[in-house]
Design an enzyme around this catalytic site. Structure first.
Site, PDB file in Angstrom:
ATOM      1  CB  SER A  17      -0.913   0.015   1.237  1.00 40.68           C
ATOM      2  OG  SER A  17      -0.140   0.111   2.419  1.00 40.68           O
ATOM      3  N   GLY A  18       0.264   2.347  -0.391  1.00 36.42           N
ATOM      4  CA  GLY A  18       0.973   3.610  -0.419  1.00 36.42           C
ATOM      5  C   GLY A  18       0.011   4.749  -0.634  1.00 36.42           C
ATOM      6  CB  VAL A  23      -1.703  -4.318  -4.742  1.00 39.71           C
ATOM      7  CG1 VAL A  23      -1.883  -5.651  -5.454  1.00 39.71           C
ATOM      8  CG2 VAL A  23      -1.491  -3.216  -5.761  1.00 39.71           C
ATOM      9  CE  LYS A  38      -2.397  -0.317 -10.382  1.00 40.94           C
ATOM     10  NZ  LYS A  38      -1.123  -0.110 -11.093  1.00 40.94           N
ATOM     11  CG  ASP A 132       7.487   5.202 -12.839  1.00 42.65           C
ATOM     12  OD1 ASP A 132       8.604   5.720 -12.618  1.00 42.65           O
ATOM     13  OD2 ASP A 132       6.704   4.890 -11.928  1.00 42.65           O
TER      14      ASP A 132
END
Length: 551
Positions: A17-18, A23, A38, A132
């Site tokens: 997580s963030g 997820v 997600k 990315d």
């Protein structure tokens, strides 16, 4: 934290997580297939720009069918949340590998680079630039194979989308906001390859400005890598995009030539064996090692501190605190002991979800939901970094709705994600809970069906988008049929088997559907019908293929 969950899936544990999302590991209830779900974070779900980008990521994945990229099963959006249901890659992030052993042997680094470059190559062929690429977004499987994940800030080739990415891996032109190109992905992949070989990033800086100057002006530090791969590093980290391979497929050809020349024809076999040996040390981090099937499970979540919302127009470096990391580790250990005693956190009534959007990536012969042969991948929020490598995304609407995922339980990754700020990664274990049941809603009336965006994607392949609007959340079936012929305005002869999708829990569904045509007619057609029948009788669309030139 929101308790909304995607209808039709049973969640077991959180993989990461963030600030941008989390997820979770889940199982598709109809097929028993494990998947990674997600979720866009609750705070970002209220901001239209982030929802738009999250939805765009799902649509991109729906059209990208590659064995080197984690695939999409379904996208679901409702007033309570948005989620991407994707293939669960049973692997650990390259960041986790490098955290435990770096540098790694050149043959192993070449295998990693090749696998993820093949994923980039499939994206580049479709005109998509990832933007990315970094160790957090490469998942390594137990056999040494790898897959690319997290297309959260991907754009079309040539698109000007501002400055976004992870600073330590951003190409010089990416810092200036130049139009996106595959050469930028080649640069980021080479920077990651450099880190695999040396144990550190190509350039360092005390702040973003200093780091940007190094990427734009400093010489390529090729002397630090083995001599056999120096030409690769020099080419891949060239300052000008014109001096790099123009796309990932061209870089793979150069990689294979350098690998055979420097390490012999069996380099790939040795490299894969070396990676497999490294993965033995990370076996406990794999989703398959962390899931349990002895009892019914539900998700237990621990939030050690609120996830900050990304600001608009200004990039900030995110710095974790050592106490926060230690608390996360201690909390995970405590939850292991308490796992079987925690109560169920909640059971949202999925029949209440209104005005939802669902998207499914379909393949020929697939009815609905994930296939039984799925393998897996998780990407989750930003991980900790004490240096100025936090990702850069100064747009007001936001460019990275969901973070990159790694399934690391014992220690967080050490590179920040594409947001200027983030939250600590936590991995709560599963908790047991009794199953719940609810009465199925009645079949709704289908108000409309539309078929849009029908186009040819290859010599024998096409794609379209079917949108369905209903007046309730009960079950509905969508059937998509394909045709070929030589007459404009007529469906023609049926081509292959129809594809059927069963949906419920929403009032609007959007399904991107792909098909491989077997017929040879100049015209292709697609038709969508529903059960219950729609008020407009369904919809169809026809196109003239590129194989025919009618004069």
């Amino acid at each position: 934290m929101s308790t909304w969950a995607v209808p039709g899936y049973t969640e077991s544990l959180e993989l990461g997580s963030g600030a941008s999302g989390r997820v979770v590991l889940a199982v598709h209830e109809d097929t028993g297939t494990p998947v990674a779900v997600k979720y866009l974070s609750e705070s970002l779900h209220t901001r239209p720009g982030f929802v738009h980008d999250f939805r765009a990521e799902a649509r991109l994945l729906a059209g990208l069918d590659s064995p080197y990229v984690a695939g999409l099963y379904e996208y679901v959006e409702s007033p309570d949340g948005a989620a991407i249901v994707m293939e669960l890659v049973d692997g650990a992030s390259l960041r986790s590998v490098l955290t435990r052993q770096a540098p790694i042997e050149p043959e192993a680094a070449l295998v990693l680079l090749k696998g993820s470059l093949l994923g980039l190559a499939d994206a580049h062929r479709l005109g998509v630039v990832h933007r990315d690429y970094k160790p957090e977004n490469v998942l390594v499987m137990p056999d040494g194979a790898s897959k690319l994940v997290d297309f959260g800030i991907a754009v079309s080739t040539g698109e000007s989308a501002g400055v976004a990415g992870t600073p330590s891996y951003m190409a010089p032109e990416q810092w200036t906001g130049a139009p996106a190109s595959p050469a930028g992905d080649v640069y980021a992949a080479t920077a990651t390859f450099f880190e695999c070989l040396t144990g550190h990033k190509p350039y360092a800086g005390d702040n973003l400005a200093e780091l940007a100057l190094h990427h734009v002006d400093s010489p390529v530090p090729f002397e630090e890598v083995p001599e056999a791969v120096r030409p690769l590093v020099l080419r891949g980290l060239a300052k000008s995009p014109a001096e790099r391979p123009e796309h990932a497929e061209a870089f793979v050809a150069e990689l294979e030539a350098a690998a055979v020349g420097g390490y012999g024809p069996d380099w790939e076999e040795r490299g894969r064996a070396g990676l497999a040996a490294l993965m033995v040390l990370l076996a406990l981090l794999l989703p398959s090692a962390r899931s349990r099937t002895e009892s019914t499970t539900d998700l237990a979540r621990t939030v050690l501190r609120p996830a900050p919302v990304r600001g608009a127009g200004r990039a900030r470096a995110w710095r974790p605190t050592l106490p926060g990391v230690l608390v996360a580790v201690v909390a995970a250990l405590l939850l292991v002991l308490l796992a079987h005693g925690l109560p169920r956190g909640g059971n949202p009534d999925t029949a209440q979800a209104a005005q939802a959007l669902a998207t499914t990536s379909a393949r020929p012969g697939v009815t609905s939901g994930p296939t039984a042969s799925a393998t897996a991948t998780a990407t989750a929020g930003p991980s900790a970094s004490p240096d100025p490598t936090g990702s850069l995304s100064p747009s007001a609407s936001g460019s990275d709705p969901a973070a990159s995922a790694s399934a690391s339980a014992s220690a967080p990754d050490t590179t920040a994600d594409v947001t200027p700020s983030g939250g600590a990664t936590t991995t709560p274990p599963p908790t047991t809970a009794p199953p719940t049941t609810s009465a199925p809603p009645a079949a709704p009336a289908v108000k409309s069906v539309t078929v849009t965006g029908f186009r040819q994607t290859g010599p024998s392949t096409g794609t379209t988008t079917v949108t369905l609007t209903v007046d309730g959340t009960g079950p509905v079936t969508v059937t998509v049929s394909w045709y070929t012929g030589d007459t404009s305005g007529q469906l023609g002869t049926p081509d292959g088997s129809p594809q059927t999708f069963d949906r419920s829990g929403a009032t609007q569904y959007t399904l991107p559907v792909d098909h491989t045509f077997q017929g040879t007619g100049c015209y292709w057609a697609v038709q969508a019908t529903t059960t219950p029948a729609s008020a407009d009788g369904g919809a169809s669309q026809q196109l003239l293929t590129r194989r025919c030139d009618l004069r």
